[in-house]
Scaffold this active site. Structure first.
Site, PDB file in Angstrom:
ATOM      1  N   GLU A  51      -9.265 -10.081  -8.292  1.00  0.00           N
ATOM      2  CA  GLU A  51      -8.307  -8.983  -8.118  1.00  0.00           C
ATOM      3  C   GLU A  51      -7.181  -9.053  -9.152  1.00  0.00           C
ATOM      4  O   GLU A  51      -6.770  -8.012  -9.691  1.00  0.00           O
ATOM      5  CB  GLU A  51      -7.745  -9.010  -6.684  1.00  0.00           C
ATOM      6  N   ASN A  62      -1.862  -0.336   7.314  1.00  0.00           N
ATOM      7  CA  ASN A  62      -1.327  -1.674   7.593  1.00  0.00           C
ATOM      8  C   ASN A  62      -0.495  -2.246   6.443  1.00  0.00           C
ATOM      9  O   ASN A  62      -0.336  -3.441   6.303  1.00  0.00           O
ATOM     10  CB  ASN A  62      -2.450  -2.622   8.046  1.00  0.00           C
ATOM     11  N   LYS A 120       0.841  -1.205   0.000  1.00  0.00           N
ATOM     12  CA  LYS A 120       0.000   0.000   0.000  1.00  0.00           C
ATOM     13  C   LYS A 120       0.879   1.259   0.000  1.00  0.00           C
ATOM     14  O   LYS A 120       2.087   1.176   0.259  1.00  0.00           O
ATOM     15  CB  LYS A 120      -0.906  -0.037   1.232  1.00  0.00           C
ATOM     16  N   HIS A 138      -1.790  -5.402   1.164  1.00  0.00           N
ATOM     17  CA  HIS A 138      -3.051  -6.072   0.839  1.00  0.00           C
ATOM     18  C   HIS A 138      -2.753  -7.487   0.367  1.00  0.00           C
ATOM     19  O   HIS A 138      -1.770  -7.712  -0.339  1.00  0.00           O
ATOM     20  CB  HIS A 138      -3.804  -5.329  -0.272  1.00  0.00           C
ATOM     21  N   TYR A 188     -12.133  -2.777  -3.770  1.00  0.00           N
ATOM     22  CA  TYR A 188     -12.707  -2.985  -2.438  1.00  0.00           C
ATOM     23  C   TYR A 188     -14.238  -3.009  -2.464  1.00  0.00           C
ATOM     24  O   TYR A 188     -14.876  -2.718  -1.436  1.00  0.00           O
ATOM     25  CB  TYR A 188     -12.223  -1.886  -1.482  1.00  0.00           C
TER      26      TYR A 188
END
Ligand code: UDP
Ligand code: MG
Length: 149
Positions: A126, A112, A9, A115, A49
């Site tokens: 994805e 975090n 990310k 992914h 998402y």
């Protein structure tokens, strides 16, 4: 062999953690089959998402994920979808065990750093959303015969 979609990310990219994450997947014995360094659009992140669209953090998450570059990858290996999720740790770094990527390298749920697809079905969806078929590389790893019996 299974494939899964992994992305560092924007926070992981800015903090210089791409190499550490690639290293963990490489040294585990997984095979990299596609990779790109991109800044994606908010629309693209909304599709990525889509299953979280009713969550209160969805808008902020999609805006954040499109705010800077991400390092998107497809990794391949036996049972990789489930095992990569174990490597990542829990969604909240505070619940992630030391030894996991999130448990070792970050502290906040909204930052975090990584992914990873949660199911085989989502992995396929994805991968299709981030990579064209011609961007997937087919090759045999020289370690193949020593990783699998
Ligand atoms: N997220 C958040 N607040 C929450 C739950 C999730 O900011 O209460 C963010 C977090 O960065 C997470 C992402 O939304 O990685 C996607 O949520 P998901 O439940 O799919 O977690 P993941 O699959 O990434 O572990
Ligand atoms: Mg998820």
């Amino acid at each position: 062999m299974e494939q899964t979609f992994i992305a560092v990310k924007p926070d992981g990219v800015q903090r210089g953690i791409c190499g550490e994450i690639i290293k963990r997947f490489e040294t585990r014995g997984y095979k990299l089959v596609a990779a790109k360094f991109v800044q994606s659009s908010e629309e693209h992140m909304k599709s990525h998402y889509a299953d979280l669209k009713d969550m209160p953090f969805y808008g902020g998450l999609c805006k954040y994920m499109s705010s800077g570059p991400v390092f998107a990858m497809v990794w391949e290996g036996q049972s990789i979808v489930k095992l990569a999720r174990m490597m990542l740790g829990e969604t909240n770094p505070a619940d992630s065990k030391p030894g996991s990527i999130r448990g070792d390298l970050c502290v906040n749920i909204g930052r975090n750093i990584i992914h990873g697809s949660d199911t085989l079905e989502n992995a396929k969806r994805e991968i299709g959303l981030w990579f064209k078929p011609e961007e997937m590389v087919t090759y045999t790893s020289c370690a193949q015969a020593f990783l699998y019996e």
